[in-house]
Design an enzyme around this catalytic site. Sequence first.
Site, PDB file in Angstrom:
ATOM      1  N   ARG A 266      -4.061 -10.217   4.710  1.00 14.36           N
ATOM      2  CA  ARG A 266      -4.331 -10.278   3.145  1.00 14.36           C
ATOM      3  C   ARG A 266      -2.988  -9.620   2.563  1.00 14.36           C
ATOM      4  NH1 ARG A 266      -6.002  -7.214  -1.085  1.00 14.36           N
ATOM      5  NH2 ARG A 266      -7.179  -8.289  -2.658  1.00 14.36           N
TER       6      ARG A 266
ATOM      7  N   LYS B 262       0.794  -1.206  -0.158  1.00 17.88           N
ATOM      8  CA  LYS B 262       0.127   0.133  -0.062  1.00 17.88           C
ATOM      9  C   LYS B 262       1.158   1.388  -0.064  1.00 17.88           C
ATOM     10  CE  LYS B 262      -4.093  -1.887  -0.140  1.00 17.88           C
ATOM     11  NZ  LYS B 262      -5.280  -2.115   0.636  1.00 17.88           N
TER      12      LYS B 262
END
Length: 288
Positions: free
Chosen positions: A270, A236
């Site tokens: 995840r 991210k």
Amino acid sequence: MLSNSQTLKPSNAQTYSINCNGRLVQLDTPKIMGILNLTPDSFSDGGKFNTEKAALEHAEKLLKDGAEILDIGPQSTRPNAEFLSAEEEISRIGNIISMIKKEFPEALISLDTFYAATVKFGFNEGIDLINDISGGQYDTEMFNTAAETKLPYILMHVNPSYKTMHDKIKFEDITLEVNRYFAKKTKELLEKGVNDIILDPGFGFGKTGEDQMKMIHEVGYLGFGKFPLLIGISRKSFIYKPLGKSPLDINEETQKLHMNVLEQGAKILRVHDVAEAKETLARFLRKK
């Protein structure tokens, strides 16, 4: 009335189980969810696994590396990604779910979609969990469909429309905001008969970098300890952009954050890089 996140109780001591198509999955030991993107345009692995052969080979690698859940995504949700209809998602999935189920029957399969029609298709193909980034906001039939399938539902915090999904909002208190959203949405889901709910705070979706780091340090306060937490911070931008690095060059930093959230009670990670996350999980379990 809560005045700030410090009045909440951490959820790290809670134990959970979820019913995946009749299979009771205990979350006492956290699980690794491996990302399998079928997309040509995902930000870090677009086009690598969007054929049946490549998807099956990558599924095998993710499972060998330690994933217990495979999260199959037919549509990229990165900023400025191509928008697909449910029909296009279903066409892109094709036989991949049933092929993976046949080849790896022990693998749990999560379907990453915000369309009820795609969930129905996936359910008939054998999926075990629904991963809806929209919290039921982009398809009004999603909650009803989740109730019909009786599959575990991953509820993510996100802005209320597809077009505003990535609009950055600076919240007065991000933890309180996310908890208010979770309280409202879980009430709706429970009333409809969705009993197995997993909470995803929505890292990478419409939040400032500062708020996302605040969420990392306050993960234990999210969800009031009522539901298991899924954390998706893999590759991210709030991690790699401040460091001036690429999404593929932040493994060390990501694993430190994974350890942080595991220590606060996160139950599912995840990730793209399963082997590295598995090592972090093993170190966490040795410390317990």
